[in-house]
Structures are given as structure tokens and as C-alpha cells.
Write a protein that holds these residues in place. Structure first.
Motif, PDB file in Angstrom:
ATOM      1  N   ILE A 406      58.283 -13.154  30.634  1.00 44.09           N
ATOM      2  CA  ILE A 406      57.309 -12.865  31.690  1.00 44.09           C
ATOM      3  C   ILE A 406      55.978 -13.473  31.282  1.00 44.09           C
ATOM      4  O   ILE A 406      55.220 -12.910  30.504  1.00 44.09           O
ATOM      5  CB  ILE A 406      57.158 -11.350  31.910  1.00 44.09           C
ATOM      6  N   GLY A 407      55.716 -14.644  31.811  1.00 39.41           N
ATOM      7  CA  GLY A 407      54.495 -15.344  31.459  1.00 39.41           C
ATOM      8  C   GLY A 407      53.339 -14.941  32.348  1.00 39.41           C
ATOM      9  O   GLY A 407      53.405 -13.957  33.085  1.00 39.41           O
ATOM     10  N   PRO A 408      52.247 -15.694  32.308  1.00 39.25           N
ATOM     11  CA  PRO A 408      51.086 -15.383  33.146  1.00 39.25           C
ATOM     12  C   PRO A 408      51.457 -15.401  34.628  1.00 39.25           C
ATOM     13  O   PRO A 408      52.252 -16.227  35.074  1.00 39.25           O
ATOM     14  CB  PRO A 408      50.102 -16.510  32.806  1.00 39.25           C
ATOM     15  N   LEU A 409      50.881 -14.472  35.373  1.00 43.72           N
ATOM     16  CA  LEU A 409      51.151 -14.385  36.803  1.00 43.72           C
ATOM     17  C   LEU A 409      49.866 -14.622  37.578  1.00 43.72           C
ATOM     18  O   LEU A 409      48.798 -14.154  37.192  1.00 43.72           O
ATOM     19  CB  LEU A 409      51.707 -13.005  37.172  1.00 43.72           C
ATOM     20  N   ASP A 410      50.003 -15.326  38.678  1.00 45.87           N
ATOM     21  CA  ASP A 410      48.904 -15.482  39.622  1.00 45.87           C
ATOM     22  C   ASP A 410      49.281 -14.717  40.882  1.00 45.87           C
ATOM     23  O   ASP A 410      50.326 -14.989  41.487  1.00 45.87           O
ATOM     24  CB  ASP A 410      48.694 -16.954  39.970  1.00 45.87           C
ATOM     25  N   PRO A 411      48.486 -13.733  41.285  1.00 50.19           N
ATOM     26  CA  PRO A 411      48.877 -12.890  42.425  1.00 50.19           C
ATOM     27  C   PRO A 411      49.203 -13.684  43.686  1.00 50.19           C
ATOM     28  O   PRO A 411      50.105 -13.306  44.432  1.00 50.19           O
ATOM     29  CB  PRO A 411      47.655 -11.991  42.633  1.00 50.19           C
ATOM     30  N   ALA A 412      48.504 -14.769  43.936  1.00 47.36           N
ATOM     31  CA  ALA A 412      48.733 -15.518  45.178  1.00 47.36           C
ATOM     32  C   ALA A 412      50.086 -16.225  45.153  1.00 47.36           C
ATOM     33  O   ALA A 412      50.881 -16.111  46.094  1.00 47.36           O
ATOM     34  CB  ALA A 412      47.608 -16.527  45.390  1.00 47.36           C
ATOM     35  N   THR A 413      50.351 -16.976  44.080  1.00 47.45           N
ATOM     36  CA  THR A 413      51.618 -17.710  44.023  1.00 47.45           C
ATOM     37  C   THR A 413      52.803 -16.773  43.765  1.00 47.45           C
ATOM     38  O   THR A 413      53.905 -17.026  44.241  1.00 47.45           O
ATOM     39  CB  THR A 413      51.558 -18.776  42.922  1.00 47.45           C
ATOM     40  N   HIS A 414      52.560 -15.703  43.043  1.00 46.48           N
ATOM     41  CA  HIS A 414      53.651 -14.775  42.747  1.00 46.48           C
ATOM     42  C   HIS A 414      54.048 -13.988  43.995  1.00 46.48           C
ATOM     43  O   HIS A 414      55.244 -13.802  44.262  1.00 46.48           O
ATOM     44  CB  HIS A 414      53.221 -13.802  41.644  1.00 46.48           C
ATOM     45  N   SER A 415      53.083 -13.538  44.764  1.00 42.98           N
ATOM     46  CA  SER A 415      53.387 -12.684  45.917  1.00 42.98           C
ATOM     47  C   SER A 415      53.613 -13.473  47.205  1.00 42.98           C
ATOM     48  O   SER A 415      54.184 -12.941  48.159  1.00 42.98           O
ATOM     49  CB  SER A 415      52.242 -11.696  46.153  1.00 42.98           C
ATOM     50  N   HIS A 416      53.147 -14.756  47.236  1.00 40.99           N
ATOM     51  CA  HIS A 416      53.191 -15.556  48.463  1.00 40.99           C
ATOM     52  C   HIS A 416      52.383 -14.888  49.576  1.00 40.99           C
ATOM     53  O   HIS A 416      52.687 -15.051  50.751  1.00 40.99           O
ATOM     54  CB  HIS A 416      54.642 -15.796  48.911  1.00 40.99           C
ATOM     55  N   HIS A 417      51.375 -14.119  49.189  1.00 34.06           N
ATOM     56  CA  HIS A 417      50.489 -13.458  50.126  1.00 34.06           C
ATOM     57  C   HIS A 417      49.052 -13.636  49.637  1.00 34.06           C
ATOM     58  O   HIS A 417      48.816 -13.937  48.467  1.00 34.06           O
ATOM     59  CB  HIS A 417      50.791 -11.957  50.240  1.00 34.06           C
ATOM     60  N   ASP A 418      48.126 -13.415  50.522  1.00 28.32           N
ATOM     61  CA  ASP A 418      46.713 -13.466  50.174  1.00 28.32           C
ATOM     62  C   ASP A 418      46.382 -12.261  49.292  1.00 28.32           C
ATOM     63  O   ASP A 418      46.560 -11.114  49.718  1.00 28.32           O
ATOM     64  CB  ASP A 418      45.882 -13.424  51.456  1.00 28.32           C
ATOM     65  N   PRO A 419      45.896 -12.461  48.069  1.00 28.69           N
ATOM     66  CA  PRO A 419      45.567 -11.334  47.181  1.00 28.69           C
ATOM     67  C   PRO A 419      44.525 -10.393  47.768  1.00 28.69           C
ATOM     68  O   PRO A 419      44.448  -9.225  47.358  1.00 28.69           O
ATOM     69  CB  PRO A 419      45.030 -12.016  45.920  1.00 28.69           C
ATOM     70  N   ALA A 420      43.749 -10.855  48.721  1.00 23.97           N
ATOM     71  CA  ALA A 420      42.737  -9.999  49.330  1.00 23.97           C
ATOM     72  C   ALA A 420      43.329  -9.075  50.388  1.00 23.97           C
ATOM     73  O   ALA A 420      42.685  -8.119  50.817  1.00 23.97           O
ATOM     74  CB  ALA A 420      41.635 -10.850  49.963  1.00 23.97           C
ATOM     75  N   GLY A 421      44.571  -9.366  50.814  1.00 18.40           N
ATOM     76  CA  GLY A 421      45.201  -8.557  51.841  1.00 18.40           C
ATOM     77  C   GLY A 421      46.218  -7.598  51.247  1.00 18.40           C
ATOM     78  O   GLY A 421      46.530  -7.643  50.047  1.00 18.40           O
TER      79      GLY A 421
END
Length: 804
Positions: A406-421
Motif C-alpha cells: 500500500i503505497g502513497p495514495l492521492d484522494p483524487a486518483t484513488h477515489s475517481h472523485h473530487d476530494p472536495a466533494g
């Protein structure tokens, strides 16, 4: 002859009813008898093959799933008065001598910072006295609340508050509540009752919306139900007190059915987690600032970090209590047995919560827990709040990666959603909310991975469709396949599939369940596998896997393996005997329960079992357990009052009535037993095994026609219930329905081809019908199953038939 119930009981083990976890009655759904599942406690060993079918399914009766493992809804909030023992009027009575607990205020002088934080927490206000100023708005000027067929009115006069609502009598009564439990997002009031009782109301107050509501929604519970607010399902002493106060001793007195409940301090005080503080406080009073102060019980956390989480788990779990009282530093399994995913529907097969299960067990199933994360990694223990807000909390670990896998995660690319939403918030995908008590949303702590494939195949919810309610499962499945592809085909999916299939009794699922018993899996999942192996007690691989788990290094796994073996305890007694002196009380008590038929009452563990039974005997399922204990020791007369009491306390439970019928039949009270069986079927008309028992009772009473009707219902509802088919065939033959009898007996024999008894029964009916060719064929099947079956050879000889 239709076989009698006595022979039926003698040949078979019992099913799984009995051990129930008192789930709370406070809002998860319609409840009657709360249960750990005392379904893991098992029913009378005299229950025959019909109940052996329950090896494949834990009790489904909604009443039994709540009465034992005391699952207390954690509405942490409020404090009452400084009384240690409460009389029925709510005023202090003389406290017992407990010099070791000195109260949270004694901590303040040295720990002002954390005391101030705690003082405003939900823990500090978990229970409190109604305050004329703070709570007045909830009672003054409130419109009557109409809920179901009831109306509740609220009043306030000179600092005293009142409720007018439906009472135990079935009439409108006036009540004066004195205390509250909870603080936000809701709180309930407590009303003093007879025998030292306090009862929690079904109406609760929402301080945000400033309105009253019914925690059971549109259930409209009636005064005769176990879960009605004046009855045992809403009893504070049994269902609430322990987790809303400090050092609670329930103090149930079974002889008088009264309580002498005491506490060291109302609400969740400092000593509820850190342990009795008198020695610590006295040292610092005399040696301010000097080293060498006696350690608090919580110092054990430094030696064993698991004890810290177990301290949280004592309240944040649905569990059975083995004894009265828990002191910080105690091991969880020396006082409690948690309810974990089993063959019932309290959890989904992937570990997501369904019933009101709280957080402790769910978190133990997670990869975070396996990786060393604890409750305090995310939550401040004094405020109860998370240490960081939103994704910042998750990213405090996941920004740099947590392992090679489990490497570094980016909320946007990991979730395929806007991190602000909302779609980009980690918790919305991995900790979805379930709302309990109508107003209390809680995060699932299993940290599951959304998997629409499991939704499509087994109805297990996924976070995608929880949010996108207007989209189909196929839409969600296509999205996850596009984003993740083969990465969705992960071990957690295989595990959920195996467990979901085991719940359906699918034999091909057995290898998948067995694979979960390997020590590479987390202890909680090995324990879950143990309970699912209860569906395969008739399979050598299932028996072997459970035998291995009885020797597992983890006490939780051993506990659940013993629970799963309960249905066949008489065959595994030598192995279970070795666990009677296990290092953990949960293992010892479960082993003693399984060996109850012949348990040596001079053993120390027999005293522990008795303490467990008495402690829980204030609830219907607990009273049933005490009755089952005596019933399985051939002491039906001693069992009867406990079983009668269980039915009196929960008249809506079919399981309780069926157990009572067994005791009544054992004592020769056949008319009463028949009535109990009929009432059980009336209460649970879709329960095939109950109809089977009724069929035997009707036959025993001499009404073979009604026996045929009941047994036909059993086979219709449970087509695989071979014993019902066998008895149906015998009964049909008695009333002259020969063709139907042959079909029924043929069905029974095909379900269990190795049963010489079934084949011989078919041969006998074929003989009665004059069909010699079918008679010879059935007799041949009989001797193939049992080459020494003397009656088959004698019948063949009398008819001039030759057998190979």
C-alpha cells in the motif's frame, strides 16, 4: 408407528438456539428477546434432527437475536447525581464501601488540561440527572407526540418533569423521569420502576431539531412485547447502565427478581478507563511532584497495548457478559464474549454491520487493526473526537504509504472523485454510515472495500450504490471494473463469497471457509470462520478444521470454536475437557456450557458457569439458558420455572415456547406441551422445524391427521428436512394415504441415502401397499446401507423375497 418424541430426542443433538447476545432493544429494529446470540448457547440436547438443521443457520427468531450479549447503544452522554446506589425514586441511598474509586473530580487538580477536555465530552455526560434549567426546553411548551397508535405528552412544573404515555397496564399513565442517557444526537429519559429498576423510554429528544421522536420509528411496540419501554428489553440495569457509568455492578437478585445496582460514579469518568485511583491520589496528595506514585490500572496498557483497545471494546461492542463488573486492566475475554459475524444476519458476509453492533469487532476485522492501528490512533481518548478532520486523518498515514503493498495514495486518483466533494471523502467509501435509533448515524469500522459484485450476487451493500441510489448495481460494477479491473479480485472478495455461500449451506463453499482457518488470517477472521464451520459439522473437513481451531493460540478463536462445536459436544467431549482450565474465562465457560450434561459441579469452572447463568437470568434468553442447563442434566422439574419465566417475560418468542414444550413433555404434561408447540407455530408460521416438532406432538397426542398437516407444513417450508419427510410418510401410512406415504419416505431416503432406517420404513409401507417389487428394492437398499439390519432380512424372508 409414527416415532415418538422421546425417541426423537434421544437420538439427536440439539440445534443452535440459546446463546443470545442481548442486542439492545433501543432502536435497531423490532426486538423481542434480546440476544449474544444466546444462540451460541445452544438449545436442549434433546432437540432432534429438525433442530439439527439449525446447525446450518443460527436462530432466526428476531426475539432471540437480542437478549443475551448485552449490546448497549452507546449514546455517550450525561451524568446523574453522585449517588453510588439508587433506590427506585432516584435518590441516593447509602453507598457500599468502595475505597478504591474516588471520582473524577479528584483527578482535576493535577490533570486540569485533560479534565477540561473530558468534562465537555459525550463520555462525561453519558448519564446525568434531569436538570431543571438544562432540560426545561424539552418539556415546556411541547406539543403531544403521536407515534404509532400512541400519544405521549410532556409537562414541566416547578423543576419537575412529567411524561404521560402508554404504560405496562395498556392504559395511559403518568411518569416522572429523573435521569437521562445520551447527549447528542439524541437523549432518552429514565423512569424509576419497581424492584430497583430504571426503564428507558421509547421517546427520545433530538436537541438539534428540538423535537421528540420514537426511537423505533413506525414499529408501534405494544405493552405485551419484550421490547416495549416498560419491559425487560428497555431495562436500564441490564441494557444501559454498564456502558453509561463507572464501575457498575448490576446486582441482580434472581430470587426476588430485583436489582441492587451500584456504581462508583455516574457517567464515564476517569476511573472507568484508568481504574480505581485512591492509592494514586493519596500518594500525590502527600508527595506532590515526587516520583514513585502507585501505578493506575491503565499502566498495564504499556505492557500490553491490546488491553487499551479492549478497554474501549468493553462498551463499543455487542457482547455477552460473563460476570458482574469489569475493572480497567482486565482482559476483555475474562468478562465478555463479543458477538461476531456468524450464520445469522447480524453482520453482512464481508463484515459490514447490519445490526447495531458498534465498532470494536468491526475494527478487529479490518486491515488497519492488523497493521497495528488502534482506536487512539484516530480518536482522542478524552474528547472522543477524531484527531484530525476529514481526509487529513486518513492521509496522515496514507500520504507516504503504509507498506510495500500500500503505497502513497492521492484522494483524487484513488477515489475517481473530487476530494472536495462527498465522493472524494475516504470515510464515505470505506466507512459508510448506518443510522440507528432513527437519528444516530454511525460509521462502519470494518474499513471494507466497496464491491458491487457482492451486491449483485449476495445482496451485500456497497458504498457506490449507497450514495448513488438512483443508479443500478450493474452501473457500479461497470465503474469499478473500469477503474480497478483485476485488482477487484482480491482475497477479501473471496472470503466474503465463501462466507455468504456458507450461510446458505452450500457444500462447495467448505474449502473456502476452511482456508480462512490458517493462521495467516487475522484472529477475528479465524474466529468468524469457526462459527461458519458450524454449517459443516457433518463433513470430515469441517470437523477437522474446527478441531484445529480448538487449539488455536488466540483465545477468541478457541472461544468461537467451542461455540461452533456445541451441537456435537457429546462427540468431542475429551477435547473440550482440556479447555475447562484454559487461561481465559470465555473459553472455560463456553467449554463448561458445551459439557453441561455431565459437568462435574465440584469444578471451579462450574462455579464460573453458574455465575454466568445467574448474571444473565434477568432476561428471557438467560432464563431459558438456565432452564436448558437443568433440562440437559435430566432435571426437568428444576428447568420448568426458568422456562415458564422466560415465556412470561417474552410471550412473543416461538423459540422460548418450544423449549418450554420440551420440558413440559419431559414431565408428562403433554396437553401443555402441545399447546406450547401450537403457539410457537402461530408465532413463527414460516419456521419448518417448529412445525416438525408440532407434528410429533400431535402424533403423540393421538391426532395423526393434525400431525400429517403439521409435518406437511414442515416439509414445505424446509424441503431438506429429511426427518420430517420420514415422519410424514409414517403418519400418512397410518391414515391410509399409502401412495403419498411412499413418496414422502422415498424423499427422506433420497436425502440421506445411507440411512437404513429410512429405506426400511419405505419397504414397510410398500409391503402394506402390496407392492412386493418396490418392497424388495427398498429392502435391498436397506441392507446396502446396513448389512447387519436384521429386521430387513426377517421381512424379506417372511415375504419370500431374496436379497443380494
Amino acid at each position: 408407528m409414527l416415532e415418538c418424541r422421546g425417541r426423537e430426542r434421544a437420538r439427536h443433538s440439539r440445534g443452535t438456539e440459546g446463546f443470545v447476545a442481548p442486542a439492545t432493544a433501543f432502536g435497531a429494529g423490532r426486538a423481542r428477546s434480546a440476544t449474544i446470540d444466546l444462540s451460541w448457547a445452544g438449545g436442549p440436547r434433546r432437540l432432534r434432527a429438525a433442530w439439527a438443521k439449525r446447525w446450518r443457520r443460527t436462530v432466526s427468531d428476531p426475539g432471540l437475536r437480542r437478549a443475551f450479549l448485552v449490546a448497549l447503544p452507546l449514546l455517550l452522554g450525561s451524568s446523574c447525581s453522585d449517588d453510588r446506589r439508587l433506590d427506585k425514586g432516584g435518590s441516593p441511598s447509602p453507598p457500599p464501601s468502595k475505597a478504591t474509586y474516588v471520582g473524577s473530580e479528584s483527578c482535576r487538580a493535577c490533570h486540569e488540561g485533560v479534565y477540561s477536555i473530558w468534562q465537555h465530552s459525550h463520555h462525561a455526560r453519558a448519564e446525568e440527572a434531569l436538570d431543571g434549567e438544562a432540560h426545561r426546553g424539552a418539556f415546556e411548551g411541547q406539543s403531544p407526540l403521536e407515534h404509532g397508535s400512541k400519544t405521549t405528552e410532556f409537562s414541566s412544573s416547578q423543576g419537575r418533569f412529567g411524561l404521560s404515555t402508554l404504560g405496562a397496564s395498556g392504559e395511559i399513565e403518568q411518569y416522572q423521569p429523573t435521569r437521562t442517557i445520551g447527549v447528542a444526537p439524541l437523549w432518552q429519559v429514565l423512569v424509576p420502576g419497581e424492584g430497583g429498576r430504571y426503564q428507558a423510554t421509547e421517546v427520545a429528544y433530538d436537541p438539534r431539531q428540538k423535537e421528540w421522536f420514537d426511537v423505533f420509528g413506525d414499529e408501534d411496540r405494544r405493552s405485551e412485547e419484550w421490547g416495549f419501554w416498560t419491559n425487560r428489553g428497555m431495562n436500564w440495569n441490564s441494557m444501559c447502565a454498564t456502558c453509561h457509568n463507572t464501575d457498575v455492578q448490576k446486582g441482580y437478585r434472581p430470587d426476588s427478581d430485583t436489582y441492587e445496582t451500584s456504581m462508583a460514579e455516574p457517567s464515564i469518568g476517569c476511573e472507568a478507563c484508568h481504574g480505581p485511583g485512591s492509592a494514586h491520589v493519596e500518594w500525590h496528595t502527600s508527595h506532590r511532584g515526587a516520583a514513585g506514585a502507585p501505578a493506575m490500572a491503565s499502566a498495564a496498557w504499556r505492557r500490553n497495548p491490546d488491553l487499551r483497545m479492549e478497554q474501549c471494546g468493553r462498551c463499543h461492542s455487542r457482547r455477552a457478559e460473563l460476570r458482574d463488573g469489569f475493572t480497567p486492566g482486565d482482559r476483555f475475554l475474562d468478562t465478555f464474549i463479543p458477538e461476531i459475524p456468524d450464520l445469522s444476519d447480524n453482520y453482512f458476509a464481508d463484515g459490514q454491520v447490519l445490526g447495531e453492533n458498534f465498532e470494536y469487532v468491526s475494527f478487529q476485522m479490518s486491515r488497519l487493526h492488523a497493521g497495528g492501528v488502534t482506536c487512539l490512533s484516530c480518536h482522542d481518548p478524552h474528547s472522543g473526537k477524531t484527531r484530525l478532520a476529514g481526509n487529513d486523518l486518513c492521509m496522515s498515514c496514507h500520504t507516504n504509504g503504509v507498506s510495500d503493498r500500500i503505497g502513497p495514495l492521492d484522494p483524487a486518483t484513488h477515489s475517481h472523485h473530487d476530494p472536495a466533494g462527498p465522493g472524494g471523502q475516504c470515510v464515505n467509501c470505506h466507512m459508510p454510515l448506518t443510522t440507528y435509533m432513527q437519528r444516530h448515524p454511525r460509521h462502519d469500522h470494518s474499513f471494507s472495500i466497496p464491491d458491487p459484485l457482492l451486491t449483485k450476487r449476495f445482496g451485500i451493500p456497497n458504498a457506490c450504490n449507497r450514495c448513488h441510489e438512483d443508479e443500478s448495481v450493474e452501473w457500479a460494477l461497470a465503474a469499478t471494473d473500469q477503474w480497478w479491473g483485476e485488482r477487484m479480485d482480491r482475497p477479501s472478495r473471496d472470503r466474503a463469497i465463501a462466507l455468504a455461500r456458507a450461510r446458505r449451506g452450500d457444500l462447495p463453499a467448505l474449502p473456502g471457509v476452511v482456508s480462512l482457518t490458517d493462521e495467516s488470517h487475522a484472529p477475528m477472521w479465524r474466529a468468524v470462520a469457526a462459527l461458519h464451520l458450524a454449517a459443516y459439522l457433518d463433513q470430515p473437513d469441517g470437523q477437522a478444521a474446527l478441531g484445529k481451531l480448538l487449539r488455536d493460540p488466540e483465545p477468541l478463536v478457541r472461544t468461537m470454536a467451542v461455540r461452533a462445536m456445541d451441537a456435537v459436544a457429546e462427540y468431542t467431549a475429551p477435547l473440550l475437557q482440556t479447555l475447562l482450565d484454559d487461561a481465559f474465562r470465555s473459553v472455560r465457560v463456553m467449554a463448561a456450557w458445551s459439557l453441561r450434561s455431565n459437568l462435574d459441579e465440584s469444578l471451579a469452572v462450574a462455579d464460573e458457569l453458574e455465575e454466568f447463568l445467574i448474571h444473565n437470568s434477568d432476561q428471557p434468553a438467560g432464563a431459558r439458558m438456565r432452564g436448558v442447563y437443568f433440562l440437559d442434566r435430566n432435571q426437568a422439574q428444576q428447568a420448568l420455572p426458568h422456562l415458564e419465566r422466560s415465556v412470561q417475560w417474552d410471550p412473543g418468542s416461538s423459540v422460548l415456547r418450544h423449549t418450554l414444550a420440551i420440558a413440559q413433555s419431559s414431565l408428562g404434561q403433554f396437553d401443555q406441551a402441545l399447546q406450547s408447540c401450537r403457539k410457537a407455530c402461530e408465532l413463527s408460521p414460516d419456521d419448518g422445524p417448529l412445525w416438525y416438532s408440532l407434528g410429533l406432538a400431535e402424533a403423540e397426542a393421538g391426532d395423526v391427521g393434525r400431525a400429517v398437516e403439521a409435518l406437511a407444513n414442515a416439509t414445505r417450508l424446509e424441503p431438506s428436512l429429511h426427518r420430517a419427510w420420514y415422519n410424514l410418510g409414517l403418519a400418512q401410512n397410518q391414515i391410509g394415504e399409502g401412495e403419498e406415504a411412499m413418496r414422502s419416505l422415498h424423499r427422506a431416503a433420497n436425502l440421506v441415502p445411507g440411512s437404513a432406517e429410512y429405506w426400511f420404513g419405505l419397504a414397510s409401507v410398500c409391503r402394506d401397499q402390496g407392492d412386493l417389487e418396490q418392497t424388495r428394492w427398498a429392502l435391498q437398499k436397506t441392507v446396502e446401507a446396513d448389512p447387519r439390519h436384521r429386521p430387513a432380512y426377517e421381512l424379506a424372508q417372511s415375504l419370500g423375497l431374496s436379497l443380494r
